[in-house]
Write a protein that holds these residues in place. Structure first.
Motif, PDB file in Angstrom:
ATOM      1  N   ASP A   1     139.030 -11.541 102.402  1.00 49.49           N
ATOM      2  CA  ASP A   1     138.065 -10.433 103.078  1.00 49.49           C
ATOM      3  C   ASP A   1     137.592 -10.072 101.908  1.00 49.49           C
ATOM      4  O   ASP A   1     138.224  -9.427 100.947  1.00 49.49           O
ATOM      5  CB  ASP A   1     139.094  -9.395 103.880  1.00 49.49           C
ATOM      6  CG  ASP A   1     137.824  -9.073 105.267  1.00 49.49           C
ATOM      7  OD1 ASP A   1     136.613  -8.744 105.244  1.00 49.49           O
ATOM      8  OD2 ASP A   1     138.893  -9.103 106.334  1.00 49.49           O
TER       9      ASP A   1
ATOM     10  N   ALA B   1     138.476  -3.780 107.642  1.00 48.62           N
ATOM     11  CA  ALA B   1     136.881  -4.705 106.953  1.00 48.62           C
ATOM     12  C   ALA B   1     136.604  -4.537 108.643  1.00 48.62           C
ATOM     13  O   ALA B   1     135.434  -5.435 108.630  1.00 48.62           O
ATOM     14  CB  ALA B   1     137.518  -6.169 107.001  1.00 48.62           C
ATOM     15  N   THR B   2     137.244  -3.821 109.250  1.00 53.67           N
ATOM     16  CA  THR B   2     136.254  -4.141 110.553  1.00 53.67           C
ATOM     17  C   THR B   2     136.268  -2.494 111.144  1.00 53.67           C
ATOM     18  O   THR B   2     136.759  -1.441 111.148  1.00 53.67           O
ATOM     19  CB  THR B   2     136.936  -4.493 111.993  1.00 53.67           C
ATOM     20  OG1 THR B   2     138.333  -3.614 112.660  1.00 53.67           O
ATOM     21  CG2 THR B   2     137.463  -5.988 111.211  1.00 53.67           C
TER      22      THR B   2
ATOM     23  N   ASN C   1     148.089  -7.548 103.404  1.00 57.05           N
ATOM     24  CA  ASN C   1     147.855  -7.254 104.719  1.00 57.05           C
ATOM     25  C   ASN C   1     148.537  -5.993 105.295  1.00 57.05           C
ATOM     26  O   ASN C   1     149.929  -5.862 104.436  1.00 57.05           O
ATOM     27  CB  ASN C   1     147.447  -8.457 105.691  1.00 57.05           C
ATOM     28  CG  ASN C   1     147.157  -9.578 105.199  1.00 57.05           C
ATOM     29  OD1 ASN C   1     145.601  -9.358 104.730  1.00 57.05           O
ATOM     30  ND2 ASN C   1     147.401 -10.551 105.256  1.00 57.05           N
TER      31      ASN C   1
ATOM     32  N   ARG D   1     142.192  -7.215 110.753  1.00 56.32           N
ATOM     33  CA  ARG D   1     141.435  -7.327 109.331  1.00 56.32           C
ATOM     34  C   ARG D   1     141.965  -6.158 108.384  1.00 56.32           C
ATOM     35  O   ARG D   1     140.698  -4.724 107.735  1.00 56.32           O
ATOM     36  CB  ARG D   1     140.104  -7.816 109.355  1.00 56.32           C
ATOM     37  CG  ARG D   1     139.699  -9.082 109.460  1.00 56.32           C
ATOM     38  CD  ARG D   1     138.255  -8.918 109.624  1.00 56.32           C
ATOM     39  NE  ARG D   1     137.462  -8.664 108.286  1.00 56.32           N
ATOM     40  CZ  ARG D   1     136.411  -8.360 108.629  1.00 56.32           C
ATOM     41  NH1 ARG D   1     135.326  -8.684 109.764  1.00 56.32           N
ATOM     42  NH2 ARG D   1     135.860  -8.299 107.107  1.00 56.32           N
TER      43      ARG D   1
END
Length: 138
Positions: free
Chosen positions: A9, A47-48, A78, A93
């Motif tokens: 990402d 990232a969302t 992660n 994400r």
């Protein structure tokens, strides 16, 4: 940890909270968690926008919900609490780091989940806690 250049990402990255922060402030690990009464070894981010909204809405505080755009200042990985335990493959994400995150902006407006959705999530998390399943591996 992942090498950020080879990360799945590229960002942008978000952090949802109820803390009032300023541009340039650093979010650092080893601070009290937004969700549990303990210090966290990591700082968490996503990232969302969807996951950041939940982060802001579920944080333990009566302060205003906020979403910040953040820049990781070191390696990150992660978030195993989500990717290994709840959502294999990291569709949320979600990430964590032992390095600080720099606040680069605050989202001025965003559409929060409905009170019904938030209450449903809080009830679900409470049930998991009662079953001993709402564990954060930190």
């Amino acid at each position: 940890m992942d090498d950020n250049k080879n990360s799945l990402d590229p960002g942008p990255f978000f952090h949802g909270t109820k803390a009032k922060l300023e541009i340039g402030d650093l979010l650092e690990p080893l601070q009290f968690s937004n969700y549990q009464d303990k210090k966290s070894n990591y700082i968490y981010f996503t990232a969302t926008l969807e996951a950041a909204k939940w982060g802001a809405e579920l944080a333990k505080s009566t302060s205003k919900e906020r979403i910040y755009i953040v820049e990781p200042l070191g390696d990150f990985e992660n978030d195993p609490n989500l990717t290994d335990k709840r959502f294999p493959g990291n569709p949320t994400r979600s990430y964590r780091s032992k390095s600080p995150l720099k606040i680069v902006a605050e989202l001025g407006s965003w559409e929060r989940h409905s009170d019904e959705q938030i209450n449903h999530m809080l009830t679900s998390l409470q049930k998991l806690s009662e079953q001993g399943k709402n564990v954060i591996y930190d």
